[in-house]
Design a protein around this motif. Structure first.
Motif, short mmCIF file in Angstrom:
data_model
loop_
_atom_site.label_atom_id
_atom_site.label_comp_id
_atom_site.label_asym_id
_atom_site.label_seq_id
_atom_site.Cartn_x
_atom_site.Cartn_y
_atom_site.Cartn_z
N ALA A 9 69.99 27.08 55.89
CA ALA A 9 70.54 27.49 57.19
C ALA A 9 71.45 28.71 57.05
O ALA A 9 71.44 29.60 57.90
CB ALA A 9 71.30 26.33 57.83
N LEU A 10 72.22 28.76 55.98
CA LEU A 10 73.09 29.91 55.72
C LEU A 10 72.25 31.17 55.48
O LEU A 10 72.56 32.24 56.00
CB LEU A 10 74.00 29.62 54.52
N LEU A 11 71.18 31.05 54.71
CA LEU A 11 70.29 32.19 54.49
C LEU A 11 69.70 32.68 55.81
O LEU A 11 69.67 33.89 56.08
CB LEU A 11 69.15 31.83 53.53
N LYS A 12 69.23 31.75 56.65
CA LYS A 12 68.64 32.12 57.94
C LYS A 12 69.65 32.86 58.82
O LYS A 12 69.29 33.81 59.51
CB LYS A 12 68.15 30.88 58.68
N GLU A 13 70.89 32.42 58.78
CA GLU A 13 71.92 33.04 59.61
C GLU A 13 72.32 34.42 59.09
O GLU A 13 72.45 35.36 59.87
CB GLU A 13 73.16 32.14 59.64
N LYS A 14 72.50 34.55 57.80
CA LYS A 14 73.10 35.76 57.23
C LYS A 14 72.10 36.85 56.83
O LYS A 14 72.44 38.03 56.85
CB LYS A 14 73.92 35.39 55.98
N MET B 285 80.16 35.64 48.40
CA MET B 285 79.33 35.10 47.37
C MET B 285 78.06 35.92 47.28
O MET B 285 77.62 36.50 48.26
CB MET B 285 79.02 33.63 47.63
N LYS B 286 77.47 35.95 46.11
CA LYS B 286 76.20 36.64 45.93
C LYS B 286 75.06 35.66 46.22
O LYS B 286 75.17 34.46 45.96
CB LYS B 286 76.08 37.19 44.52
N LEU B 287 73.97 36.20 46.74
CA LEU B 287 72.83 35.35 47.09
C LEU B 287 72.30 34.57 45.89
O LEU B 287 71.83 33.45 46.05
CB LEU B 287 71.70 36.20 47.68
N LYS B 288 72.40 35.14 44.70
CA LYS B 288 71.87 34.46 43.52
C LYS B 288 72.58 33.13 43.24
O LYS B 288 72.07 32.32 42.49
CB LYS B 288 71.93 35.37 42.30
N GLU B 289 73.73 32.90 43.88
CA GLU B 289 74.43 31.64 43.70
C GLU B 289 73.79 30.50 44.48
O GLU B 289 73.98 29.33 44.14
CB GLU B 289 75.90 31.80 44.13
N ILE B 290 73.01 30.84 45.53
CA ILE B 290 72.41 29.79 46.36
C ILE B 290 70.89 29.92 46.49
O ILE B 290 70.26 29.08 47.13
CB ILE B 290 73.05 29.75 47.77
N ILE C 231 59.31 40.19 49.36
CA ILE C 231 60.42 39.51 48.68
C ILE C 231 60.69 38.19 49.38
O ILE C 231 60.95 38.16 50.58
CB ILE C 231 61.71 40.35 48.70
N SER C 232 60.65 37.10 48.63
CA SER C 232 61.00 35.79 49.17
C SER C 232 62.34 35.34 48.61
O SER C 232 62.61 35.52 47.42
CB SER C 232 59.95 34.75 48.81
N LEU C 233 63.17 34.79 49.47
CA LEU C 233 64.43 34.15 49.07
C LEU C 233 64.23 32.66 49.27
O LEU C 233 63.91 32.22 50.38
CB LEU C 233 65.59 34.61 49.94
N ILE C 234 64.43 31.88 48.22
CA ILE C 234 64.22 30.45 48.29
C ILE C 234 65.53 29.75 47.95
O ILE C 234 66.08 29.93 46.86
CB ILE C 234 63.10 30.01 47.32
#
Length: 102
Positions: free
Chosen positions: A31-36, A1-6, A20-23
């Motif tokens: 939790a998935l963002l933190k892991e990956k 999956m692409k990050l833009k989906e979540i 760059i911030s990912l929210i």
């Protein structure tokens, strides 16, 4: 999956530093963002332009990761003719990163 989906992104730049911030859209996806999405993974993803360190900050309360990419903007926005290397564009580029999800 692409990050833009979540997740969505906020960005900025100052000199040769890109921020760059990912929210996460949903708290459960944080939790998935933190892991990956590690500092090393972001540095590797931007390896063609990031010549410095990448530091990750975790903002658990708002479900966000903030990455500071040093020596990334070719001397800074005002010294570069490459529009695609500016901070705003890098946020959109990071959202195109693909991750494996079980």
């Amino acid at each position: 999956m692409k990050l833009k989906e979540i997740a969505h992104s906020r960005t900025g730049d100052k000199g040769e530093i890109s921020n760059i911030s990912l929210i996460a859209y949903k708290k459960e996806d944080y939790a998935l963002l933190k892991e990956k999405i590690t500092s090393n993974k972001v540095k590797e993803y931007f390896s063609e332009i990031c010549k410095g360190e990448v530091t990750r900050y975790e903002l658990d309360e708002i479900g966000a990761l903030n990455f500071v990419l040093d020596k990334t903007l070719g001397g800074g926005v005002t010294r570069s003719l490459a529009l695609d290397k500016h901070g705003k564009s890098l946020g959109m580029a990071l959202l195109e990163m693909e991750i494996e999800v079980d």
